[in-house]
Scaffold this active site. Structure first.
Site, mmCIF file in Angstrom:
data_model
loop_
_atom_site.group_PDB
_atom_site.id
_atom_site.type_symbol
_atom_site.label_atom_id
_atom_site.label_comp_id
_atom_site.label_asym_id
_atom_site.label_seq_id
_atom_site.Cartn_x
_atom_site.Cartn_y
_atom_site.Cartn_z
ATOM 1 N N TYR A 15 0.817 -1.209 0.000
ATOM 2 C CA TYR A 15 0.000 0.000 0.000
ATOM 3 C C TYR A 15 0.854 1.264 0.000
ATOM 4 O O TYR A 15 1.854 1.335 0.700
ATOM 5 C CB TYR A 15 -0.918 0.007 1.228
ATOM 6 N N GLU B 87 -20.592 0.749 20.768
ATOM 7 C CA GLU B 87 -21.525 1.112 19.689
ATOM 8 C C GLU B 87 -22.062 2.539 19.821
ATOM 9 O O GLU B 87 -22.569 3.105 18.845
ATOM 10 C CB GLU B 87 -22.675 0.098 19.635
#
Ligand SMILES: [Zn+2]
Ligand SMILES: [Zn+2]
Length: 423
Positions: A323, A398
């Protein structure tokens, strides 16, 4: 690019109202994806859920099967304007989950010939759920959108299985950024190293390039009691390991950018009294500058080869470019700071460079991009002590997800607004 100053539009307030109403839905998507993780290039179920969702929202285009399992959706706004892209990677990892959750993964998969546990240990389940939420909200307000939003869901960010092609590089090759071409792209990554409610960003080089290094040292096998009768690849490999330490410490200008050369595996020999024929070494190279990257590759190669020659052995060096450097376009980053400040408030922080890498960098090579970090460690816990991404104990709070939805939705809308006004 010449962006007009960004101020909160009337659309921004409407977006926030809609976003507040979808938190339960985003969490439900994330839990479902978390319980059903899929490895790179195998995201069949995930891609199906994404594509169905985008179609149900009345997207103008939904392309599936891009770079194997990738999905690209286009939402045209009700008003003319440029195109902006948002990205969420979909793949899970060969990790066996150790977090005690009702929706913990029990999935198994095959990775390079081995049966492995599969887990969303990098939090890409959150990325998908967040971007599905953004799609829902922007579709609801599409009449006011000043341009189009391209939704890009690539597979295999964590590298495809051996022998496969995939990920963002292949998405670009298969036209994910064409017809239409976006003029900016935004993405985010969840991180346990930041607290819930924080948004981390950095202009310029932000995440490292990542390249795979393999060195094969060939000697000449002989009796361990008579080394002069052969050529010892083990001693040569030892010198190569130490020699490579000087590449960064003695030849890289560390006031410009840091760099890392690591040897992570050495294999050679079968027993104590045989000098083997061959030693295999594997490592990784990280940099924050493409020129430095090429220079280090050249130095690692010449140095290892020279050490080999000095020992009458041969060192064959193979460096595979994975990458590129994740570079946040400085102008784009600066222009979007007011937006990020608005959505994250005091939670907006300038973060240090990360030596991990991201295939979002392939998109940034084509269009100016901004990649930011969303904290997911719950209040009251020290993010520095939280299990990092890729750990079997990686845990997501969350309550952090809605800030992710707000971030991407507002970045896209504000960019369209400002870019449209500047033209
Ligand atoms: Zn990862
Ligand atoms: Zn990741």
């Amino acid at each position: 690019m010449s962006l007009a100053p960004i101020t909160a539009s009337s659309l921004a307030a409407a977006l926030d109202d809609s976003i507040a109403g979808i938190e339960a839905q985003v969490i439900a998507w994330r839990r479902d994806l978390h319980a059903h993780p899929e490895l790179g290039n195998r995201e069949f179920r995930t891609a199906g859920i994404v594509a169905e969702h985008l179609k149900s929202l009345g997207f103008d285009e939904v392309r599936t099967g891009v770079a194997h399992t990738g999905v690209v959706g286009l939402l045209k706004g009700g008003q003319p304007g440029p195109v902006v892209a948002l990205r969420a990677d979909m793949d899970a990892m060969p990790v066996t989950e150790e977090v005690d959750l009702p929706f913990a993964s029990k999935a198994k998969g095959e990775w390079n010939g081995e049966t492995v546990g599969v887990m969303h240990a990098c939090g890409h389940d959150c990325h998908v759920a967040i971007l599905m939420g953004v799609a829902q909200v922007l579709a609801r307000h599409r009449a006011q959108l000043k341009g189009s939003v391209k939704f890009i869901f690539p597979p295999a960010e964590e590298m495809p299985p051996a022998g496969d092609d995939g990920g963002a590089r292949m998405m670009v090759a298969e036209g994910a950024l064409e017809n239409p071409t976006p003029r900016a792209i935004f993405g985010l990554h969840v991180t346990s190293q930041q607290a819930t409610g924080t948004l981390g960003y950095r202009p310029g080089p932000t995440m490292a390039s990542s390249d795979k290094l393999r060195i094969d040292v060939h000697g000449s096998q002989t009796h361990g009691a008579a080394p002069w009768k052969g050529v010892d690849p083990i001693v040569t490999a030892a010198q190569v390991v130490l020699g490579l330490q000087t590449v960064v410490s003695r030849t890289v200008n560390l006031t410009e950018e840091p760099a890392v050369v690591t040897i992570g595996a050495i294999r050679g020999g079968v027993r104590e009294n045989i000098i083997p024929e061959h030693v295999e070494m594997r490592g990784t190279i990280r940099t924050f500058n493409e020129q430095m990257r090429d220079d280090i590759h050249e130095r690692v190669t010449t140095l290892a080869e020279a050490i080999g020659r000095g020992n009458r052995a041969t060192c064959k060096v193979c460096i595979t470019k994975n990458y590129p450097v994740t570079v946040n376009d400085p102008k784009l980053t600066e222009a979007m700071v007011p937006t990020m400040r608005r959505v994250a408030g005091d939670g907006l922080t300038l973060v240090p460079k990360v030596t991990g890498s991201e295939d979002f960098s392939f998109f940034q090579r084509v269009v100016p991009g901004l990649f930011v970090f969303l904290g997911v460690t719950e209040a009251g816990r020290d993010p520095k002590k939280a299990a990092p991404n890729h750990s079997p104990r990686f845990k997501v709070d969350e309550a952090a997800l809605l800030l992710g939805v707000r971030t991407l939705a507002h970045l896209a809308c504000d960019w369209l607004e400002a870019e449209g006004a500047a033209r």
